[in-house]
Write a protein that holds these residues in place. Structure first.
Motif, mmCIF file in Angstrom:
data_model
loop_
_atom_site.group_PDB
_atom_site.id
_atom_site.type_symbol
_atom_site.label_atom_id
_atom_site.label_comp_id
_atom_site.label_asym_id
_atom_site.label_seq_id
_atom_site.Cartn_x
_atom_site.Cartn_y
_atom_site.Cartn_z
ATOM 1 N N ASP A 158 0.713 -1.375 0.155
ATOM 2 C CA ASP A 158 -0.121 -0.046 -0.066
ATOM 3 C C ASP A 158 0.793 1.029 0.105
ATOM 4 O OD1 ASP A 158 -2.129 1.705 0.200
ATOM 5 O OD2 ASP A 158 -2.345 1.482 2.411
ATOM 6 N N PRO A 159 1.815 1.472 -1.206
ATOM 7 C CA PRO A 159 2.612 2.398 -1.001
ATOM 8 C C PRO A 159 1.730 3.752 -1.375
ATOM 9 C CG PRO A 159 2.992 1.357 -3.108
ATOM 10 C CD PRO A 159 2.062 0.486 -2.210
ATOM 11 N N ASP A 160 2.349 4.916 -0.989
ATOM 12 C CA ASP A 160 1.992 6.221 -1.259
ATOM 13 C C ASP A 160 2.863 6.754 -2.308
ATOM 14 O OD1 ASP A 160 4.256 7.880 -0.083
ATOM 15 O OD2 ASP A 160 3.149 6.746 1.579
ATOM 16 N N LYS A 161 2.600 8.026 -2.995
ATOM 17 C CA LYS A 161 3.082 8.349 -4.235
ATOM 18 C C LYS A 161 4.676 8.682 -3.788
ATOM 19 C CE LYS A 161 -0.651 10.214 -6.651
ATOM 20 N NZ LYS A 161 -1.139 11.405 -7.162
ATOM 21 N N VAL A 162 5.043 9.203 -2.568
ATOM 22 C CA VAL A 162 6.353 9.424 -2.394
ATOM 23 C C VAL A 162 7.155 8.151 -2.083
ATOM 24 C CG1 VAL A 162 7.911 10.407 -0.339
ATOM 25 C CG2 VAL A 162 5.980 11.718 -1.199
ATOM 26 N N LEU A 163 6.561 7.166 -1.197
ATOM 27 C CA LEU A 163 7.084 5.936 -1.153
ATOM 28 C C LEU A 163 7.389 5.262 -2.491
ATOM 29 C CD1 LEU A 163 8.395 3.687 0.732
ATOM 30 C CD2 LEU A 163 6.065 2.938 1.022
ATOM 31 N N GLU A 164 6.581 5.473 -3.328
ATOM 32 C CA GLU A 164 6.650 4.813 -4.692
ATOM 33 C C GLU A 164 7.866 5.619 -5.273
ATOM 34 O OE1 GLU A 164 3.333 5.417 -6.967
ATOM 35 O OE2 GLU A 164 1.942 3.785 -5.954
#
Length: 178
Positions: A158-164
């Motif tokens: 469940d990554p967010d955009k920054v983590l991606e």
């Protein structure tokens, strides 16, 4: 030892036959490492009347200029109400600025000011010093193992955009060289 009895290991604690031992050693070290890692910054933040939430907001806004408020909420996994209080203080005190999006004027894009960047650099310097000391104790070649371990601890489902962006490793921000 009796069948079905529990054994105890100093590092891993009680175990049940056939079960994976609990990693009390690593769990507790992570608690203490986190306490001291953020504690260095906490002392500086207190001087400004800020807390950890302020640190996290100004950190990500500095590292990812133009970050949308909606994406920041995803990164921090906090409520709008919680973010609102912290964001207002950082805006009012001149650590970040908010601008409307170019294509969608309803978007709120966040940027660090020079004052915000200086605070983040100071806090990151303290934390980098702690990381450097720890890496020196295990050797520079171990840094990649530490990085892989920490990446393995992150929930990738469940990554967010920054983590991606971090996981892709494709984006070096302007702030990387500071």
């Amino acid at each position: 030892m009796k069948a079905g009895a529990h054994s105890t290991d100093a590092a891993t604690g009680p175990t049940t036959p056939g079960a994976t031992p609990l990693r009390w050693d690593i769990i507790e070290l992570l608690f203490f490492a986190y306490r001291d890692f953020v504690g260095d910054a906490d002392h500086v933040l207190e001087e400004f009347g800020f807390g950890r939430a302020h640190h996290r907001v100004v950190h990500f806004v500095t590292r990812y200029p133009g970050l949308k408020v909606a994406d920041l909420l995803d990164v921090l996994r906090i409520t709008k109400q919680s973010l609102g209080r912290v964001l207002k203080q950082l805006l009012d005190e001149g650590y970040i600025v908010q601008k409307a999006g170019d294509n969608d004027r309803r978007q709120r894009l966040l940027f660090a000011t020079a004052k915000g960047e200086a605070l983040v650099a100071k806090l990151a310097g303290l934390q980098t010093a702690r990381i450097t000391r720890a890496l020196e104790s295990i050797g520079p070649e171990s840094a990649d193992s530490v990085r892989r371990f920490l990446l393995g601890m992150i929930d990738h489902t469940d990554p967010d955009k920054v983590l991606e962006e971090i996981l892709r490793g494709s984006r070096k921000t302007v702030k990387d060289s500071r």
